[in-house]
Motif scaffolding. Sequence first.
Motif, PDB file in Angstrom:
ATOM      1  N   LEU A   1      42.464  45.376  47.506  1.00 19.23           N
ATOM      2  CA  LEU A   1      42.422  46.804  47.836  1.00 19.23           C
ATOM      3  C   LEU A   1      41.647  46.813  49.250  1.00 19.23           C
ATOM      4  O   LEU A   1      42.066  47.952  49.917  1.00 19.23           O
ATOM      5  CB  LEU A   1      41.409  47.218  46.970  1.00 19.23           C
ATOM      6  CG  LEU A   1      42.029  47.118  45.482  1.00 19.23           C
ATOM      7  CD1 LEU A   1      41.066  48.052  44.601  1.00 19.23           C
ATOM      8  CD2 LEU A   1      43.466  47.914  45.440  1.00 19.23           C
TER       9      LEU A   1
ATOM     10  N   ARG B   1      41.148  47.223  37.618  1.00 21.16           N
ATOM     11  CA  ARG B   1      40.893  46.973  39.155  1.00 21.16           C
ATOM     12  C   ARG B   1      39.189  46.254  39.033  1.00 21.16           C
ATOM     13  O   ARG B   1      38.482  46.828  38.290  1.00 21.16           O
ATOM     14  CB  ARG B   1      40.696  48.436  39.549  1.00 21.16           C
ATOM     15  CG  ARG B   1      40.275  48.594  40.927  1.00 21.16           C
ATOM     16  CD  ARG B   1      40.635  49.798  41.510  1.00 21.16           C
ATOM     17  NE  ARG B   1      41.902  49.658  41.971  1.00 21.16           N
ATOM     18  CZ  ARG B   1      42.812  50.758  42.780  1.00 21.16           C
ATOM     19  NH1 ARG B   1      42.143  52.051  42.979  1.00 21.16           N
ATOM     20  NH2 ARG B   1      43.816  50.636  43.058  1.00 21.16           N
TER      21      ARG B   1
ATOM     22  N   SER C   1      37.671  43.997  46.630  1.00 20.43           N
ATOM     23  CA  SER C   1      37.978  44.815  45.408  1.00 20.43           C
ATOM     24  C   SER C   1      39.555  44.210  45.191  1.00 20.43           C
ATOM     25  O   SER C   1      40.106  44.116  46.127  1.00 20.43           O
ATOM     26  CB  SER C   1      37.867  46.143  45.454  1.00 20.43           C
ATOM     27  OG  SER C   1      36.453  46.508  45.498  1.00 20.43           O
TER      28      SER C   1
ATOM     29  N   ASP D   1      43.252  44.562  42.570  1.00 16.80           N
ATOM     30  CA  ASP D   1      43.794  44.983  41.292  1.00 16.80           C
ATOM     31  C   ASP D   1      44.475  43.787  40.796  1.00 16.80           C
ATOM     32  O   ASP D   1      45.255  43.034  41.339  1.00 16.80           O
ATOM     33  CB  ASP D   1      45.258  45.988  41.456  1.00 16.80           C
ATOM     34  CG  ASP D   1      44.557  47.340  41.804  1.00 16.80           C
ATOM     35  OD1 ASP D   1      43.482  47.823  41.389  1.00 16.80           O
ATOM     36  OD2 ASP D   1      45.360  47.916  42.684  1.00 16.80           O
TER      37      ASP D   1
END
Length: 129
Positions: A31, A115, A122, A124
């Motif tokens: 992300l 997530r 970060s 997914d």
Amino acid sequence: MLAAAEAQSPSPSTAQGPFDGTYRFVSSAKLNATYVTRNGRTGPCPDRRAGPLHVEGGRARYTTATGYKLRGTIGPKGELELHAVAPPNSSNAGSAPIDLVVNGTIDGSDAVRARQISHSCSYDFVWQK
């Protein structure tokens, strides 16, 4: 006798949930490309692979690529919520507390989309049963 047999149901620890099973890791997407370290430097977010996701009796668990063990729950509609429970080893004893949260869902095709959010990078993730 029949009424007594029908009144008995499996105990919660042995009851199978609709989402129970092992989900294999399929893919991940970053992300954010970079993050800021504790000393103010910019670091790259590496590609990550999660371990298999295990679901049993409304409880879920998996281990991150860096060794953090996440534990959590599965709601009746497949809502997933996990949190890190401990650092991967004692070398992190002086570091800041772990802030690792995972939220997602299990859909009707037994795919998990979640997530993973942390103070740095970060991702997914997708798993499939």
